[in-house]
Motif scaffolding. Structure first.
Motif, PDB file in Angstrom:
ATOM      1  N   ALA A 106      37.418  39.070  48.132  1.00 45.29           N
ATOM      2  CA  ALA A 106      38.363  40.131  47.786  1.00 45.29           C
ATOM      3  C   ALA A 106      39.628  39.538  47.163  1.00 45.29           C
ATOM      4  CB  ALA A 106      38.716  40.950  49.025  1.00 45.29           C
ATOM      5  N   GLU A 107      40.086  38.410  47.706  1.00 48.19           N
ATOM      6  CA  GLU A 107      41.272  37.767  47.133  1.00 48.19           C
ATOM      7  C   GLU A 107      40.990  37.255  45.727  1.00 48.19           C
ATOM      8  OE1 GLU A 107      43.018  33.726  48.246  1.00 48.19           O
ATOM      9  OE2 GLU A 107      44.243  35.160  49.387  1.00 48.19           O
ATOM     10  N   ARG A 108      39.789  36.693  45.495  1.00 47.54           N
ATOM     11  CA  ARG A 108      39.428  36.198  44.162  1.00 47.54           C
ATOM     12  C   ARG A 108      39.372  37.353  43.161  1.00 47.54           C
ATOM     13  NH1 ARG A 108      35.338  36.062  40.916  1.00 47.54           N
ATOM     14  NH2 ARG A 108      33.921  37.070  42.373  1.00 47.54           N
ATOM     15  N   LEU A 109      38.771  38.484  43.560  1.00 44.16           N
ATOM     16  CA  LEU A 109      38.689  39.639  42.670  1.00 44.16           C
ATOM     17  C   LEU A 109      40.076  40.199  42.363  1.00 44.16           C
ATOM     18  CD1 LEU A 109      35.579  41.472  44.159  1.00 44.16           C
ATOM     19  CD2 LEU A 109      35.730  40.218  41.995  1.00 44.16           C
ATOM     20  N   GLU A 110      40.946  40.206  43.361  1.00 47.08           N
ATOM     21  CA  GLU A 110      42.307  40.698  43.150  1.00 47.08           C
ATOM     22  C   GLU A 110      43.063  39.784  42.180  1.00 47.08           C
ATOM     23  OE1 GLU A 110      46.260  41.421  45.820  1.00 47.08           O
ATOM     24  OE2 GLU A 110      44.317  41.822  46.727  1.00 47.08           O
ATOM     25  N   ASP A 111      42.879  38.473  42.317  1.00 47.19           N
ATOM     26  CA  ASP A 111      43.512  37.531  41.392  1.00 47.19           C
ATOM     27  C   ASP A 111      43.006  37.756  39.972  1.00 47.19           C
ATOM     28  OD1 ASP A 111      44.996  36.424  43.406  1.00 47.19           O
ATOM     29  OD2 ASP A 111      43.667  34.672  43.686  1.00 47.19           O
ATOM     30  N   GLU A 112      41.699  37.976  39.817  1.00 49.12           N
ATOM     31  CA  GLU A 112      41.135  38.230  38.489  1.00 49.12           C
ATOM     32  C   GLU A 112      41.679  39.530  37.905  1.00 49.12           C
ATOM     33  OE1 GLU A 112      36.902  38.178  38.762  1.00 49.12           O
ATOM     34  OE2 GLU A 112      36.810  36.010  39.112  1.00 49.12           O
ATOM     35  N   ARG A 113      41.828  40.560  38.729  1.00 50.38           N
ATOM     36  CA  ARG A 113      42.350  41.839  38.247  1.00 50.38           C
ATOM     37  C   ARG A 113      43.783  41.680  37.764  1.00 50.38           C
ATOM     38  NH1 ARG A 113      45.077  46.273  40.739  1.00 50.38           N
ATOM     39  NH2 ARG A 113      45.082  45.069  42.650  1.00 50.38           N
ATOM     40  N   TYR A 114      44.609  40.960  38.543  1.00 57.15           N
ATOM     41  CA  TYR A 114      45.998  40.734  38.123  1.00 57.15           C
ATOM     42  C   TYR A 114      46.062  39.916  36.843  1.00 57.15           C
ATOM     43  CZ  TYR A 114      47.835  42.646  42.473  1.00 57.15           C
ATOM     44  OH  TYR A 114      48.170  43.465  43.511  1.00 57.15           O
ATOM     45  N   ALA A 115      45.171  38.932  36.691  1.00 57.01           N
ATOM     46  CA  ALA A 115      45.148  38.130  35.473  1.00 57.01           C
ATOM     47  C   ALA A 115      44.763  38.993  34.278  1.00 57.01           C
ATOM     48  CB  ALA A 115      44.177  36.960  35.627  1.00 57.01           C
ATOM     49  N   GLU A 117      45.254  42.255  34.005  1.00 54.00           N
ATOM     50  CA  GLU A 117      46.382  43.147  33.729  1.00 54.00           C
ATOM     51  C   GLU A 117      47.488  42.414  32.982  1.00 54.00           C
ATOM     52  OE1 GLU A 117      47.603  44.741  37.455  1.00 54.00           O
ATOM     53  OE2 GLU A 117      45.895  46.106  37.607  1.00 54.00           O
ATOM     54  N   ASP A 118      47.733  41.159  33.371  1.00 61.26           N
ATOM     55  CA  ASP A 118      48.750  40.368  32.688  1.00 61.26           C
ATOM     56  C   ASP A 118      48.356  40.098  31.242  1.00 61.26           C
ATOM     57  OD1 ASP A 118      50.278  40.329  34.957  1.00 61.26           O
ATOM     58  OD2 ASP A 118      49.665  38.302  35.576  1.00 61.26           O
ATOM     59  N   ALA A 119      47.075  39.807  31.008  1.00 63.15           N
ATOM     60  CA  ALA A 119      46.599  39.551  29.653  1.00 63.15           C
ATOM     61  C   ALA A 119      46.693  40.810  28.803  1.00 63.15           C
ATOM     62  CB  ALA A 119      45.158  39.034  29.691  1.00 63.15           C
ATOM     63  N   ALA A 120      46.381  41.962  29.413  1.00 58.84           N
ATOM     64  CA  ALA A 120      46.470  43.219  28.670  1.00 58.84           C
ATOM     65  C   ALA A 120      47.918  43.563  28.352  1.00 58.84           C
ATOM     66  CB  ALA A 120      45.816  44.341  29.471  1.00 58.84           C
ATOM     67  N   ALA A 121      48.819  43.264  29.247  1.00 59.35           N
ATOM     68  CA  ALA A 121      50.230  43.558  29.004  1.00 59.35           C
ATOM     69  C   ALA A 121      50.807  42.620  27.950  1.00 59.35           C
ATOM     70  CB  ALA A 121      51.020  43.429  30.302  1.00 59.35           C
ATOM     71  N   ALA A 122      50.302  41.402  27.853  1.00 59.83           N
ATOM     72  CA  ALA A 122      50.819  40.438  26.890  1.00 59.83           C
ATOM     73  C   ALA A 122      50.274  40.694  25.488  1.00 59.83           C
ATOM     74  CB  ALA A 122      50.456  39.022  27.327  1.00 59.83           C
ATOM     75  N   ALA A 123      49.120  41.365  25.359  1.00 59.16           N
ATOM     76  CA  ALA A 123      48.532  41.643  24.048  1.00 59.16           C
ATOM     77  C   ALA A 123      49.376  42.688  23.326  1.00 59.16           C
ATOM     78  CB  ALA A 123      47.099  42.148  24.230  1.00 59.16           C
ATOM     79  N   PRO A 124      49.532  42.548  21.986  1.00 52.56           N
ATOM     80  CA  PRO A 124      50.319  43.542  21.242  1.00 52.56           C
ATOM     81  C   PRO A 124      49.605  44.889  21.251  1.00 52.56           C
ATOM     82  CG  PRO A 124      49.261  42.008  19.733  1.00 52.56           C
ATOM     83  CD  PRO A 124      49.017  41.503  21.121  1.00 52.56           C
ATOM     84  N   ALA A 125      50.386  45.930  21.456  1.00 46.70           N
ATOM     85  CA  ALA A 125      49.811  47.277  21.510  1.00 46.70           C
ATOM     86  C   ALA A 125      49.551  47.765  20.095  1.00 46.70           C
ATOM     87  CB  ALA A 125      50.764  48.222  22.229  1.00 46.70           C
TER      88      ALA A 125
END
Length: 146
Positions: A106-115, A117-125
């Protein structure tokens, strides 16, 4: 030998702590109150008692002060021991390790989800649909325009 962590994941789970002994305050206060009661009993018994009041009432009255003083002395001794033992504390490194496989997953999946989300937020809209040229709002697919 090196004490360096084997990988970055171990470094995240390491915490610096200080190990020390600490006194149990309630135990010191209870023992102090008991000693205060014993001293009060001995002092009350060593003096003559007024027959109008009686020994039990006189002891009970003075025990209020003796027990309170004993509890305070016990608390002060505990504080003194706490200060002395604080100087003798030593630093240590604690490594936290998850032993429950479901919790680790569960912790590994949560880390992947946050990563993600961070990648999606960093990509230009990029806009999903082009803006209308004439300034009128275009209806979304599946809705009717009024």
């Amino acid at each position: 030998m090196s004490t360096a962590p084997s990988d970055d994941h171990d470094a995240e789970n390491e915490t610096e702590v200080r190990i020390r002994r600490a006194p149990k305050y309630p135990a010191f206060m209870i023992v102090g109150g008991g000693i205060g009661a014993i001293i009060t009993f001995m002092l009350t018994a060593s003096f003559p008692v007024d027959p109008k009041v009686g020994f039990a009432a006189l002891f009970g009255y003075f025990a209020l002060y003796g027990v309170t003083a004993g509890v305070l002395v016990g608390a002060l001794l505990a504080l003194l021991f706490d200060r002395m033992l604080l100087r003798r504390s030593r630093p240590a490194t604690v490594v936290t390790e998850l032993t429950d496989p479901d919790l680790a997953e569960a912790e590994r999946l949560e880390d992947e989800r946050y990563a993600a989300e961070d990648a999606a937020a960093a990509a230009p809209a990029s806009p999903a649909s082009p803006e209308p040229v004439d300034g009128r709002e275009t209806p979304k697919p599946g809705t009717t325009a009024n």
